[in-house]
Design a protein around this motif. Structure first.
Motif, mmCIF file in Angstrom:
data_model
loop_
_atom_site.group_PDB
_atom_site.id
_atom_site.type_symbol
_atom_site.label_atom_id
_atom_site.label_comp_id
_atom_site.label_asym_id
_atom_site.label_seq_id
_atom_site.Cartn_x
_atom_site.Cartn_y
_atom_site.Cartn_z
ATOM 1 N N GLN A 6 -36.954 10.823 -3.512
ATOM 2 C CA GLN A 6 -38.067 11.864 -3.796
ATOM 3 C C GLN A 6 -38.184 12.119 -5.477
ATOM 4 O O GLN A 6 -39.206 12.317 -5.898
ATOM 5 C CB GLN A 6 -37.603 13.288 -3.107
ATOM 6 C CG GLN A 6 -37.695 13.401 -1.839
ATOM 7 C CD GLN A 6 -37.138 14.625 -1.023
ATOM 8 O OE1 GLN A 6 -36.772 15.341 -1.793
ATOM 9 N NE2 GLN A 6 -37.934 14.925 0.171
ATOM 10 N N GLU A 10 -41.675 11.011 -7.350
ATOM 11 C CA GLU A 10 -42.343 12.090 -8.028
ATOM 12 C C GLU A 10 -43.396 11.376 -9.106
ATOM 13 O O GLU A 10 -43.121 10.821 -9.771
ATOM 14 C CB GLU A 10 -41.543 13.107 -8.755
ATOM 15 C CG GLU A 10 -42.208 14.285 -9.236
ATOM 16 C CD GLU A 10 -41.257 15.294 -9.876
ATOM 17 O OE1 GLU A 10 -41.657 15.890 -10.663
ATOM 18 O OE2 GLU A 10 -39.990 15.207 -9.631
ATOM 19 N N ASN A 12 -45.390 11.314 -12.123
ATOM 20 C CA ASN A 12 -45.078 12.258 -13.771
ATOM 21 C C ASN A 12 -46.062 11.649 -14.598
ATOM 22 O O ASN A 12 -45.374 10.714 -15.329
ATOM 23 C CB ASN A 12 -43.383 12.139 -13.841
ATOM 24 C CG ASN A 12 -43.123 13.506 -14.345
ATOM 25 O OD1 ASN A 12 -43.914 14.335 -14.704
ATOM 26 N ND2 ASN A 12 -41.700 13.282 -14.494
#
Length: 97
Positions: A6, A10, A12
């Protein structure tokens, strides 16, 4: 709790503020280097202006050293000149002399 998958997944895309100081710090360094360069150039120009247009001739000291440093033959011309290297040919003499 977040798993490693996870955290890696993510999305970003520059949303974080971790590198927010890099731009202003780079600008500060560029301005600091520009100011230092300008001050160094001004100092160098001031020093060059203080130099005389012409320096005094040093020909007298060169002539004095030439007369003092006379070459003396240690053999007084009694021995023959023996050279381990062959004499230069005509082409080399013209190039060197």
């Amino acid at each position: 709790m977040l798993t490693a998958a996870q955290v890696l997944a993510e999305n970003n895309f520059g949303d974080t503020r971790t590198g927010g100081l890099a731009g202003p710090m780079g600008l500060f360094l560029i301005l600091l280097l520009a100011a230092a360069t300008i001050l160094l150039i001004r100092n160098m120009n001031a020093r060059l202006r203080r130099l005389p247009d012409r320096f005094p001739q040093q020909g007298r000291s060169v002539d004095a050293t030439r007369t003092d440093a006379s070459v003396v033959d240690p053999t007084d011309g009694t021995s023959t000149h023996d050279s381990s290297t062959p004499a230069p040919n005509g082409h080399q003499q013209q190039r060197n002399g």
